[in-house]
Design an enzyme around this catalytic site. Structure first.
Site, PDB file in Angstrom:
ATOM      1  N   LYS A  85       2.596  10.739  -1.228  1.00 42.40           N
ATOM      2  CA  LYS A  85       0.803  10.845  -0.722  1.00 42.40           C
ATOM      3  C   LYS A  85       0.753  11.926  -1.701  1.00 42.40           C
ATOM      4  O   LYS A  85       0.887  11.650  -2.054  1.00 42.40           O
ATOM      5  CB  LYS A  85       1.238  10.956   1.083  1.00 42.40           C
ATOM      6  CG  LYS A  85       1.914  10.129   2.025  1.00 42.40           C
ATOM      7  CD  LYS A  85       0.491   8.636   1.901  1.00 42.40           C
ATOM      8  CE  LYS A  85       1.417   7.218   2.599  1.00 42.40           C
ATOM      9  NZ  LYS A  85       0.854   6.129   2.475  1.00 42.40           N
ATOM     10  N   ARG A  92     -13.274   0.151   3.983  1.00 44.23           N
ATOM     11  CA  ARG A  92     -12.973  -1.478   4.471  1.00 44.23           C
ATOM     12  C   ARG A  92     -14.279  -2.223   4.339  1.00 44.23           C
ATOM     13  O   ARG A  92     -14.646  -3.119   3.211  1.00 44.23           O
ATOM     14  CB  ARG A  92     -11.523  -1.922   4.796  1.00 44.23           C
ATOM     15  CG  ARG A  92     -10.589  -2.248   4.279  1.00 44.23           C
ATOM     16  CD  ARG A  92     -10.212  -1.955   5.482  1.00 44.23           C
ATOM     17  NE  ARG A  92      -7.889  -2.225   5.087  1.00 44.23           N
ATOM     18  CZ  ARG A  92      -7.390  -1.462   4.698  1.00 44.23           C
ATOM     19  NH1 ARG A  92      -8.137  -0.054   4.279  1.00 44.23           N
ATOM     20  NH2 ARG A  92      -6.151  -1.216   4.278  1.00 44.23           N
ATOM     21  N   SER A 118       3.017  -1.572   2.627  1.00 47.38           N
ATOM     22  CA  SER A 118       1.825  -0.910   2.198  1.00 47.38           C
ATOM     23  C   SER A 118       0.435  -1.579   2.589  1.00 47.38           C
ATOM     24  O   SER A 118       0.736  -2.853   1.754  1.00 47.38           O
ATOM     25  CB  SER A 118       1.847  -0.257   1.211  1.00 47.38           C
ATOM     26  OG  SER A 118       0.906   0.349  -0.076  1.00 47.38           O
ATOM     27  N   GLN A 134      -2.480  -0.881   1.458  1.00 48.63           N
ATOM     28  CA  GLN A 134      -2.925  -0.026   0.453  1.00 48.63           C
ATOM     29  C   GLN A 134      -2.804  -1.657  -0.374  1.00 48.63           C
ATOM     30  O   GLN A 134      -3.656  -2.072  -1.206  1.00 48.63           O
ATOM     31  CB  GLN A 134      -2.857   0.588  -0.009  1.00 48.63           C
ATOM     32  CG  GLN A 134      -3.417   1.785   0.600  1.00 48.63           C
ATOM     33  CD  GLN A 134      -3.163   3.315  -0.523  1.00 48.63           C
ATOM     34  OE1 GLN A 134      -2.486   3.319  -0.860  1.00 48.63           O
ATOM     35  NE2 GLN A 134      -4.071   4.426   0.234  1.00 48.63           N
ATOM     36  N   ASP A 168       0.821   8.392   8.556  1.00 47.78           N
ATOM     37  CA  ASP A 168       0.092   9.329   7.855  1.00 47.78           C
ATOM     38  C   ASP A 168      -0.251  11.314   8.962  1.00 47.78           C
ATOM     39  O   ASP A 168      -0.845  12.129   8.705  1.00 47.78           O
ATOM     40  CB  ASP A 168      -1.273   9.352   7.980  1.00 47.78           C
ATOM     41  CG  ASP A 168      -1.631   8.312   6.936  1.00 47.78           C
ATOM     42  OD1 ASP A 168      -0.873   7.956   5.760  1.00 47.78           O
ATOM     43  OD2 ASP A 168      -2.402   7.668   7.238  1.00 47.78           O
ATOM     44  N   SER A 191       1.991  -3.312   8.158  1.00 44.72           N
ATOM     45  CA  SER A 191       1.350  -1.628   8.297  1.00 44.72           C
ATOM     46  C   SER A 191      -0.105  -1.909   8.865  1.00 44.72           C
ATOM     47  O   SER A 191      -0.097  -3.387   8.933  1.00 44.72           O
ATOM     48  CB  SER A 191       1.449  -1.791   6.666  1.00 44.72           C
ATOM     49  OG  SER A 191       0.783  -2.836   6.192  1.00 44.72           O
ATOM     50  N   SER A 230     -10.291   4.274   6.588  1.00 42.76           N
ATOM     51  CA  SER A 230      -9.584   2.852   6.176  1.00 42.76           C
ATOM     52  C   SER A 230     -10.476   2.002   6.632  1.00 42.76           C
ATOM     53  O   SER A 230     -10.843   0.647   5.667  1.00 42.76           O
ATOM     54  CB  SER A 230      -8.144   2.508   6.836  1.00 42.76           C
ATOM     55  OG  SER A 230      -6.732   3.474   7.030  1.00 42.76           O
TER      56      SER A 230
HETATM   57  C1  S3P Z   1      -4.427   3.448   3.924  1.00 39.79           C
HETATM   58  C2  S3P Z   1      -2.523   3.191   3.619  1.00 39.79           C
HETATM   59  C3  S3P Z   1      -1.807   3.800   4.406  1.00 39.79           C
HETATM   60  C4  S3P Z   1      -2.167   5.361   4.226  1.00 39.79           C
HETATM   61  C5  S3P Z   1      -3.352   5.456   3.983  1.00 39.79           C
HETATM   62  C6  S3P Z   1      -4.093   4.236   4.115  1.00 39.79           C
HETATM   63  C7  S3P Z   1      -4.967   2.525   3.913  1.00 39.79           C
HETATM   64  O1  S3P Z   1      -0.994   3.324   3.710  1.00 39.79           O
HETATM   65  O2  S3P Z   1      -0.996   6.262   4.381  1.00 39.79           O
HETATM   66  O3  S3P Z   1      -3.599   7.074   4.229  1.00 39.79           O
HETATM   67  O4  S3P Z   1      -6.725   2.413   4.415  1.00 39.79           O
HETATM   68  O5  S3P Z   1      -5.236   0.941   3.656  1.00 39.79           O
HETATM   69  P1  S3P Z   1       0.123   3.167   2.658  1.00 39.79           P
HETATM   70  O6  S3P Z   1      -0.234   2.142   1.323  1.00 39.79           O
HETATM   71  O7  S3P Z   1       1.361   3.427   2.584  1.00 39.79           O
HETATM   72  O8  S3P Z   1       0.251   1.539   4.037  1.00 39.79           O
END
Ligand code: S3P
Length: 424
Positions: free
Chosen positions: A338, A25, A163, A165, A311, A187, A21
């Site tokens: 996922k 970023r 979420s 993302q 995850d 999150s 993650s």
């Molecule tokens: C991630 C957020 C998570 C995670 C994914 C990576 C991220 O998903 O499951 O592997 O880097 O923002 P969500 O968007 O459901 O939180």
């Protein structure tokens, strides 16, 4: 296909790769900055390499000497001259949709079969409500997505599902006009930590569930020393816990509380995991982890805890299969969307190992005991399933054969090498 024969303990030190993650970023946020940022410890997994290629396709120069990358942001992106292929990476796709929705040019995002099956409406619908013109399969709910961005209104979003993302996409889309994003749970908060350090006016309210971003004039570049990925470390935490005589050290692992649920869940199961915080210069808490084998007992993983280890639930389900008693996993319906339907696939895999498991709409109940094997598991190219069942195969008497095991390169390219080294 990979064959995992049952083996003795895992011992030694394992330096898992950089956090996925934060790696995404470090590239995508610095691509929006004005100035040059150095990134060390980047995960060289396929997902992150998709973000790297995308940033370059958007006109941002990135130098890479193999150890360190330098992202030369100019505060400006350019229209890509081809479709951007996000491969298997949901993070690349969703973060880019947000970024590109605010750019006054045309772009198209697509990916592999798994990615094209994943829900995109959750990010497209709120962006459309701000004036972004986004089209795609299933009325914009699936990739390929075609985006003609720019001219957005300020957003005030209430997300139905927590979420990171989607939250990140909406914050990045709102970088010029500002945005407010509320979600039902907290999150992972890497974006907030980074944006604040890049000079953005971002405030966090209601225990982290409400974020307010003021319009950003310019983002400062941010040097990032990427901590190691707890999601990758999780496979070793479980392997060492269930293989008698094991003892592992995992240095410099990210222990951000929004991500560290796997440690809490394992400790609740009786695992001998020690967390030794270390000084880290960046925005994130980092620790050396130590784990030795210990008898595990069943537990309940639900609510906020499930969100903080989503995850890692596949490998936690494997731990549960080797624990004494039942483990109930609830509030994890997001696992179904996922890289694969991880609830269904974990249940199929555990049953193949002779484990009794009850599938629930939002989770499962794993009846612990001794999995038997041998089992043949189809990971369907899903990296976390391949690694979770490899761990199971080390401890199940008959071992496992895993089809679709090449997927591990998505997040942990050295996984099979590390596995053979630690078992030697
Ligand atoms: C991630 C957020 C998570 C995670 C994914 C990576 C991220 O998903 O499951 O592997 O880097 O923002 P969500 O968007 O459901 O939180």
């Amino acid at each position: 296909m990979t064959e995992i024969a049952p083996a003795g303990p895992v011992r030694g030190t394992v330096e898992v790769p950089g956090d996925k993650s934060i790696s995404h970023r470090a590239l995508l946020l610095n691509a929006l900055a004005t100035g040059s940022a150095r990134v060390r410890g980047l995960l060289r997994g396929e997902d992150v390499l998709r973000s790297l290629a995308a940033v370059r396709a958007l006109g941002v120069q990135v130098d890479d000497d193999g150890t360190e990358l330098v992202v030369h942001g100019t505060g400006k992106l350019v229209e890509p001259d081809d479709v951007i292929d996000c491969g298997n990476s949901g993070t690349t796709t969703r973060l880019l949709v947000g970024i590109l929705a605010a750019e006054p040019f045309f772009s198209v995002l697509t990916g592999d079969g798994s990615l094209r099956g994943r829900p995109m409406g959750r990010v497209v619908a709120p962006l459309r409500s701000l004036g972004a013109r986004i089209d795609g399969r299933g009325d914009g709910t699936r990739c390929p997505l075609a985006i003609r961005g720019g001219g957005l209104r300020r957003g005030d979003h209430v997300l139905p599902v927590a979420s990171a993302q989607v939250k990140t996409a909406l914050l990045l889309a709102g970088r010029r006009e500002g945005a407010s994003v509320r979600e039902p749970g907290v999150s992972r908060d890497h974006t907030e930590r980074m944006l604040a350090r890049m000079g953005a006016g971002l405030t966090v309210h209601d225990g982290g569930t409400h974020l307010v971003l003021e319009p950003v004039e310019r983002l400062d570049p941010l040097d990032v020393d990427v901590p190691r990925d707890l999601s990758s470390a999780a496979f070793w935490l479980v392997a060492a816990s269930i293989l008698p005589g094991s003892s592992l050290r995992l240095p410099r692992v990210l222990v951000n509380p929004t991500r560290a649920g796997v440690i809490d869940a394992l400790q609740a199961m009786g695992a001998a995991v020690q967390v030794r915080p270390i000084e880290a210069a960046g925005a994130e808490p980092v620790a050396d982890l130590e784990v030795t084998a210990a008898p595990l007992r069943g537990t309940r993983i639900a609510g906020d805890l499930a969100l903080r280890c989503l995850d890692e639930l596949p490998v936690l389900a494997v731990a549960a299969a080797f624990a004494d008693g039942d483990t109930e996993i609830r509030d994890a319906e997001e696992l179904r969307v996922k890289e694969s339907d991880r609830i269904a696939r974990v249940c199929v895999g555990l049953r193949a190992l002779g484990v009794e498991v009850e599938e629930l709409p939002d989770g499962m109940i794993v009846r612990g005991g001794r999995p038997t094997g041998p089992a043949r598991i189809d990971a369907r190219g899903d990296h976390r399933l391949a690694m979770a069942f490899a761990v199971a195969g080390c401890a199940a008497p008959g071992g496992v054969r895993i089809d679709g095991s090449e997927g591990v390169a998505t997040s942990y390219p050295g996984f099979w090498t590390d596995l053979s080294r630690l078992r030697a």
